[in-house]
Scaffold this active site. Structure first.
Site, mmCIF file in Angstrom:
data_model
loop_
_atom_site.group_PDB
_atom_site.id
_atom_site.type_symbol
_atom_site.label_atom_id
_atom_site.label_comp_id
_atom_site.label_asym_id
_atom_site.label_seq_id
_atom_site.Cartn_x
_atom_site.Cartn_y
_atom_site.Cartn_z
ATOM 1 N N TYR A 1 -1.961 -11.006 6.362
ATOM 2 C CA TYR A 1 -2.648 -12.264 5.999
ATOM 3 C C TYR A 1 -1.729 -13.308 5.369
ATOM 4 O O TYR A 1 -2.200 -14.333 4.890
ATOM 5 C CB TYR A 1 -3.759 -11.989 4.971
ATOM 6 C CG TYR A 1 -4.671 -10.843 5.273
ATOM 7 C CD1 TYR A 1 -5.562 -10.907 6.338
ATOM 8 C CD2 TYR A 1 -4.669 -9.699 4.479
ATOM 9 C CE1 TYR A 1 -6.410 -9.853 6.609
ATOM 10 C CE2 TYR A 1 -5.519 -8.635 4.742
ATOM 11 C CZ TYR A 1 -6.382 -8.724 5.810
ATOM 12 O OH TYR A 1 -7.226 -7.681 6.072
ATOM 13 N N GLU B 1 -22.027 -6.325 -3.503
ATOM 14 C CA GLU B 1 -21.080 -5.347 -2.937
ATOM 15 C C GLU B 1 -19.643 -5.784 -3.242
ATOM 16 O O GLU B 1 -18.854 -6.048 -2.327
ATOM 17 C CB GLU B 1 -21.266 -5.267 -1.420
ATOM 18 C CG GLU B 1 -22.659 -4.896 -0.953
ATOM 19 C CD GLU B 1 -22.848 -5.100 0.556
ATOM 20 O OE1 GLU B 1 -21.921 -5.586 1.233
ATOM 21 O OE2 GLU B 1 -23.927 -4.774 1.051
ATOM 22 N N PRO B 2 -19.258 -5.876 -4.494
ATOM 23 C CA PRO B 2 -17.896 -6.340 -4.789
ATOM 24 C C PRO B 2 -16.860 -5.248 -4.588
ATOM 25 O O PRO B 2 -17.113 -4.081 -4.874
ATOM 26 C CB PRO B 2 -17.986 -6.718 -6.275
ATOM 27 C CG PRO B 2 -19.010 -5.770 -6.820
ATOM 28 C CD PRO B 2 -20.000 -5.515 -5.709
ATOM 29 N N GLY B 3 -15.711 -5.629 -4.079
ATOM 30 C CA GLY B 3 -14.609 -4.680 -3.944
ATOM 31 C C GLY B 3 -13.438 -5.192 -4.759
ATOM 32 O O GLY B 3 -13.120 -4.715 -5.844
ATOM 33 N N ARG B 4 -12.816 -6.262 -4.236
ATOM 34 C CA ARG B 4 -11.608 -6.825 -4.825
ATOM 35 C C ARG B 4 -11.758 -7.178 -6.313
ATOM 36 O O ARG B 4 -10.880 -6.879 -7.118
ATOM 37 C CB ARG B 4 -11.259 -8.098 -4.044
ATOM 38 C CG ARG B 4 -9.890 -8.651 -4.323
ATOM 39 C CD ARG B 4 -9.741 -10.027 -3.661
ATOM 40 N NE ARG B 4 -10.205 -10.086 -2.306
ATOM 41 C CZ ARG B 4 -9.439 -9.896 -1.219
ATOM 42 N NH1 ARG B 4 -8.160 -9.651 -1.365
ATOM 43 N NH2 ARG B 4 -9.953 -9.976 -0.012
ATOM 44 N N GLY C 1 -17.127 -10.395 -1.931
ATOM 45 C CA GLY C 1 -16.309 -11.557 -1.608
ATOM 46 C C GLY C 1 -15.733 -12.317 -2.787
ATOM 47 O O GLY C 1 -14.960 -13.261 -2.598
ATOM 48 N N TYR D 1 -7.470 -3.150 -1.209
ATOM 49 C CA TYR D 1 -6.888 -3.275 0.127
ATOM 50 C C TYR D 1 -5.372 -3.066 0.100
ATOM 51 O O TYR D 1 -4.639 -3.672 0.871
ATOM 52 C CB TYR D 1 -7.259 -4.637 0.749
ATOM 53 C CG TYR D 1 -8.745 -4.910 0.689
ATOM 54 C CD1 TYR D 1 -9.628 -4.206 1.481
ATOM 55 C CD2 TYR D 1 -9.266 -5.841 -0.218
ATOM 56 C CE1 TYR D 1 -10.996 -4.429 1.397
ATOM 57 C CE2 TYR D 1 -10.635 -6.069 -0.315
ATOM 58 C CZ TYR D 1 -11.489 -5.364 0.502
ATOM 59 O OH TYR D 1 -12.842 -5.585 0.413
ATOM 60 N N ARG E 1 -1.042 -6.376 3.152
ATOM 61 C CA ARG E 1 -1.629 -7.706 2.969
ATOM 62 C C ARG E 1 -0.654 -8.860 3.260
ATOM 63 O O ARG E 1 -1.033 -9.807 3.947
ATOM 64 C CB ARG E 1 -2.258 -7.855 1.581
ATOM 65 C CG ARG E 1 -3.343 -6.812 1.283
ATOM 66 C CD ARG E 1 -4.214 -7.182 0.095
ATOM 67 N NE ARG E 1 -5.057 -8.318 0.360
ATOM 68 C CZ ARG E 1 -4.835 -9.531 -0.070
ATOM 69 N NH1 ARG E 1 -3.794 -9.789 -0.822
ATOM 70 N NH2 ARG E 1 -5.645 -10.514 0.247
ATOM 71 N N CYS F 1 10.966 -1.950 10.887
ATOM 72 C CA CYS F 1 11.564 -2.761 11.942
ATOM 73 C C CYS F 1 10.591 -3.804 12.466
ATOM 74 O O CYS F 1 10.138 -3.737 13.621
ATOM 75 C CB CYS F 1 12.028 -1.848 13.064
ATOM 76 S SG CYS F 1 12.992 -0.502 12.404
#
Ligand code: LLP
Length: 405
Positions: free
Chosen positions: A312, A269-272, A233, A368, A308, A339
């Site tokens: 979001y 658990e880092p991703g970004r 996160g 992502y 993204r 479209c």
């Protein structure tokens, strides 16, 4: 910003030459940034040397995962596919944790066969299923239970996961019940309390609150957990204003927390925060369509390549591959050819004057980006390049149209 002779470089590679040689839309990743992010993450938390499990969902390219493995990280996976990628990349199963609310029997079977570090269970039914499969295999399986700490991550509602109304984890009452159940089971070995309250968190307060809840829960149960999995996160600064999560301060908060509880190993658990700023999406302007109030810059990249913004309302820093002096009087709206009205990346004023066929670079798409891409509008997925200094490797070929058809 890395410009030479007014041209943007990714490590030592000229961006417009990459676009020309490999075609657009094109994902490019900088190895140097990846290494920096990992070293920085490790350095900030070195006082308690956590197990860092990269969240594969953020970027599931096998070559990227291989590099991440070489830099010492484990993996957090959420499907049999991600588990297979992590294993294929050579990650030791004892560095793999498995999250997710809907693990199927086949997936649990696979995870048990591979002897991964932890299956982090998220419901009573899942625990019963893991126990059933473990019993059949005459095995003792290491599990965690994901607690829903009812903590607002103060991030976008779509990526908030730690509130009681979210589907993730179990509430305190259920948690205690499941601790009791698991510790009595002959086939389950309860080792971990896990949480993950959301993504793109830049404020430390939610984490502080989350840790307080964990502390309270640990005090109420006399079970001795070996691991506390704090999830991921950690937010990054998309508009480059340095408003990312302060990892140094987060480290201090965790150190204080660790003093109050019995000795435990921390898992992240880092991703970004590991891959976000490593990626660039290169795209060519197909047309410039004039409108009374603004010009539409119609790119060859679209929401299927980078979801993204449409999903979001995310804003990614956008600029031209080659710097030119003149500024446009018109506002530019960067859109894709799909479209849908939401197929729009960003609206910018006072941008340099653009021409058709110019190359545009969309920043911070390493997390992502490709992993959320789709074939919507029957558009093939872009190619991916890994750039290490002057070395360029195609780490995923552009999808062939005939393969989708
Ligand atoms: N662990 C679990 C259990 C997760 O669900 C996630 C992300 C992570 C770790 C990694 O979180 P990170 O460190 O990357 O924030 N597609 C959205 C983000 C969704 C995140 C889903 N879970 C976006 O593009 O912003």
């Amino acid at each position: 910003m890395n410009y030479i002779n007014k041209e943007f470089l990714i490590e030592n590679a000229y961006s417009s030459r990459l676009a020309k040689k490999y075609g657009t839309p094109l994902y490019c990743y900088s190895y140097k940034k990846l290494k920096e992010n990992i070293n920085n993450f490790k350095k900030n938390f070195k006082s308690f040397s956590p197990l860092i499990c990269f969240a594969v969902k953020a970027n599931s390219n096998l070559h990227i995962i291989k590099e991440i493995k070489k830099l010492g990280l484990g993996a957090d996976v959420v499907s049999i596919g991600e588990m297979m990628i992590a294993l294929k990349a050579g990650i030791n199963p004892k560095k793999i944790v498995y999250s997710g609310v809907g693990k199927t029997s086949a997936e649990i079977n696979f995870a048990i066969n591979k002897n991964i570090l932890l299956i982090n269970a998220e419901s009573q039914s899942e625990i019963i299923e893991i126990e059933k499969i473990a019993k059949l295999k005459k095995k003792n399986v290491d599990i965690g239970i994901r607690l829903n700490p009812n903590t607002d991550a103060k991030t976008l509602s779509q990526i908030s996961t730690g509130k009681k109304e979210n589907k993730f984890g179990v509430d305190e009452k259920t948690f205690f019940k499941l601790v009791k159940y698991s510790t009595m089971s002959k086939n389950l070995n309860l080792k971990c309390l896990s949480v993950h309250i959301g993504s793109q968190i830049i404020d430390l307060k939610p984490y502080e609150k989350m840790l307080k809840v964990i502390e309270k829960v640990l005090k109420k149960t006399n079970h001795n957990f070996e691991f506390i999995d704090l999830g991921g996160g950690m937010g990054i600064s998309y508009n480059h204003d340095k408003k990312n999560l302060n990892l140094k301060r987060y480290n201090q908060i965790i150190k204080k927390f660790l003093k109050k509880i019995k000795k435990k190993k921390i898992i992240f658990e880092p991703g970004r925060s590991i891959v976000g700023n490593t990626g660039y999406l290169l795209s060519k302007i197909i047309y410039i369509k004039k409108n009374k109030t603004k010009d539409f810059i119609i790119l060859d990249a679209a929401m299927n390549d980078l979801m993204r913004p449409a999903l979001y309302g995310a804003k990614h820093k956008t600029f031209a591959s080659i710097k030119k002096g003149r500024i446009s009087k018109k506002t530019y709206e960067f859109v894709g050819p799909i479209c849908e009205t939401t197929d729009k990346f960003i609206t910018l004023k006072k941008f340099q004057k653009l021409n058709e066929k110019d190359i545009i670079i969309i920043c911070d798409v390493g997390a992502y980006g490709m992993s959320l891409s789709s074939n919507y509008n029957t558009r093939p997925k872009p190619a991916e390049l890994l750039i290490k200094g002057s070395k360029i490797t195609i780490i995923r070929k552009r999808q062939k149209l005939l393969d989708i058809i």
